[in-house]
Design an enzyme around this catalytic site. Structure first.
Site, PDB file in Angstrom:
ATOM      1  N   CYS A   1       0.807  -1.230   0.000  1.00  0.00           N
ATOM      2  CA  CYS A   1       0.000   0.000   0.000  1.00  0.00           C
ATOM      3  C   CYS A   1       0.834   1.270   0.000  1.00  0.00           C
ATOM      4  O   CYS A   1       0.316   2.345  -0.330  1.00  0.00           O
ATOM      5  CB  CYS A   1      -0.917   0.015   1.215  1.00  0.00           C
ATOM      6  SG  CYS A   1      -2.067  -1.370   1.277  1.00  0.00           S
TER       7      CYS A   1
ATOM      8  N   CYS B   1      -0.255   2.521   6.604  1.00  0.00           N
ATOM      9  CA  CYS B   1       0.018   1.155   7.039  1.00  0.00           C
ATOM     10  C   CYS B   1       0.316   0.329   5.794  1.00  0.00           C
ATOM     11  O   CYS B   1      -0.057   0.707   4.682  1.00  0.00           O
ATOM     12  CB  CYS B   1      -1.159   0.576   7.812  1.00  0.00           C
ATOM     13  SG  CYS B   1      -2.718   0.519   6.890  1.00  0.00           S
TER      14      CYS B   1
ATOM     15  N   HIS C   1      -8.948   3.504  -2.355  1.00  0.00           N
ATOM     16  CA  HIS C   1      -7.524   3.235  -2.125  1.00  0.00           C
ATOM     17  C   HIS C   1      -6.962   2.425  -3.288  1.00  0.00           C
ATOM     18  O   HIS C   1      -6.919   1.187  -3.228  1.00  0.00           O
ATOM     19  CB  HIS C   1      -7.397   2.485  -0.796  1.00  0.00           C
ATOM     20  CG  HIS C   1      -6.029   2.022  -0.421  1.00  0.00           C
ATOM     21  ND1 HIS C   1      -4.865   2.567  -0.924  1.00  0.00           N
ATOM     22  CD2 HIS C   1      -5.643   1.028   0.444  1.00  0.00           C
ATOM     23  CE1 HIS C   1      -3.831   1.934  -0.400  1.00  0.00           C
ATOM     24  NE2 HIS C   1      -4.279   0.995   0.425  1.00  0.00           N
TER      25      HIS C   1
END
Length: 403
Positions: free
Chosen positions: A91, A389, A359
């Site tokens: 991510c 994160c 996202h």
């Protein structure tokens, strides 16, 4: 060592990430090339203007494989002498691309870089790369692997966050995102997506549900309860790792978790000398960058220790930061960040986040850096911190300072 400056930041709107989403027929390659062309046009990047294109992308298979960064350069109008590097820190890939480029500039390895990332989640499904952390029993058993949704619920259980708190954060994310769009706060950075005839396909984040209420979210079933409590029984795996927990409270669902979307983002970084030669004015300085490894089971707590690290490296305190962007992978991630640092919600994700807008894994890190810069300028503030994160237990962070 020289400083690295941000000269420009741009992103595409985020598509829904489903087959009926506006961007489904657009490939990762086409979307990346569209954004690179926009950065070239916006900044007059003729010839071998930048050292490299560093592009984050998480699921690097099929049409997102084969060094997508280089393919995007060749597909775009950039000079073919500019190479490309694809990277994957899950991510945080888009942020890591920016941080890597900044540190290359600081070290004198090139005057400027284009950095960012892309993810087309409607076309290349998350997890379709068959990552070892999830499918190799030897590693999965060693690390007490559980899916990220279970990890988010572990955070909620460990730190005492309720379903009501998570839902309230989600509703506020939706409200803030809608307000930001209505007030044109993203106008400076948005690059509309066009079809082959030059017609606009998408010019606004389409995942948002601005009318969402807490009552609406209360009707949703916890998304990870069955996989935790029934089969394959990941709650039992988690409690082997954390025997002090009597049970896992499952509070996350589609409405308080990040949306699956398509999108791309880019940041133009370089030295002050490069900018002067190009006639470009720097907007911000990359003050510090950091990355860290964390517990791979609870997995999503990285924003806290990496923020501690980046502040320590920069000789700063949490009170020195004006605004924060903490990726809303799940509501509990942001709740834990605010709890750990006693930060006011009025300074965190002030224009909404991934719960509302989505996202796109490889792009989000670069997106939130650009959003942070735009808002610092809009409010005439100085310093911001962006953090995410990261799957399998990592964290990444960037501090920017307006100049």
């Amino acid at each position: 060592m020289t400083d690295a400056y941000i000269f420009d930041a741009a992103r595409t709107p985020r598509g829904r990430g489903r087959r009926d989403g506006s961007l489904h027929e657009v490939t990762s390659l086409a979307l990346s090339a569209r954004l690179l062309n926009a950065m070239k046009q916006r900044n007059g990047l003729d010839g071998h203007a930048v050292e490299d294109v560093i592009w984050g992308n998480v699921t690097q298979v099929k049409e997102q494989g084969g060094c997508l960064a280089r393919s995007a350069v060749l597909m775009s109008d950039l000079d073919e002498r500019i190479p490309g590097l694809s990277i994957n820190r899950f991510c945080a890939s888009g942020m890591e691309a920016v941080n890597l480029a900044a540190n290359q500039v600081k070290a004198g390895a090139g005057g400027a870089y284009l950095a960012g990332g892309v993810e087309m989640m409607s076309r290349v499904a998350m997890g379709s790369d068959g990552a070892a952390i999830a499918v190799d029993p030897a590693l999965a058993m060693k690390t007490y692997f559980v899916p990220q949704g279970i990890s988010a619920d572990i955070i909620a259980t460990e730190y005492g966050f309720t379903r009501e708190q998570a839902d309230a954060l989600a509703v506020e994310s939706q409200r803030r995102a809608a307000q930001a769009w209505d007030e044109g706060r993203f106008a400076k950075s948005i690059v509309p997506v066009l079809d082959q005839n030059g017609l606009v396909i998408l010019d606004r984040d389409e995942h948002m549900r601005p009318g969402t209420t807490v009552d609406d979210l209360a009707k949703l079933k916890p998304a990870f309860k069955d996989m935790g409590e029934v089969m394959p029984g990941f709650d039992k795996v988690a409690m082997l790792k954390y025997p002090h927990l009597d049970r896992i409270e499952h509070i996350h669902h589609a409405g308080n978790s990040s949306g699956i979307v398509d999108g791309a983002a880019a940041v133009l970084l370089g030295s002050r000398e490069w900018g002067e030669a190009m006639g470009l004015k720097p907007r911000a300085r990359i003050r510090a960058t950091a990355k860290i490894g964390t517990d791979p089971t609870i997995m999503l707590t990285g924003p806290v220790p990496v923020t501690e690290k980046v502040l320590r490296d920069a000789g700063m305190a949490i009170g020195d930061i004006d605004l924060f962007e903490v990726n809303e992978a799940f509501a509990s991630v942001v709740l834990r960040f605010m709890q750990a640092f006693d930060v006011s919600p009025e300074r965190v994700n002030v224009n909404g986040g991934a719960i509302a807008m989505g996202h796109p894994l490889g792009a989000t890190g670069a997106m939130i850096i650009g959003m942070l810069l735009d808002e610092l300028e809009r409010r005439d503030l100085s310093t911001g911190l962006a953090t995410l994160c990261v799957a399998s237990g990592m964290g990444a962070a960037t501090i920017i300072e307006r100049v």
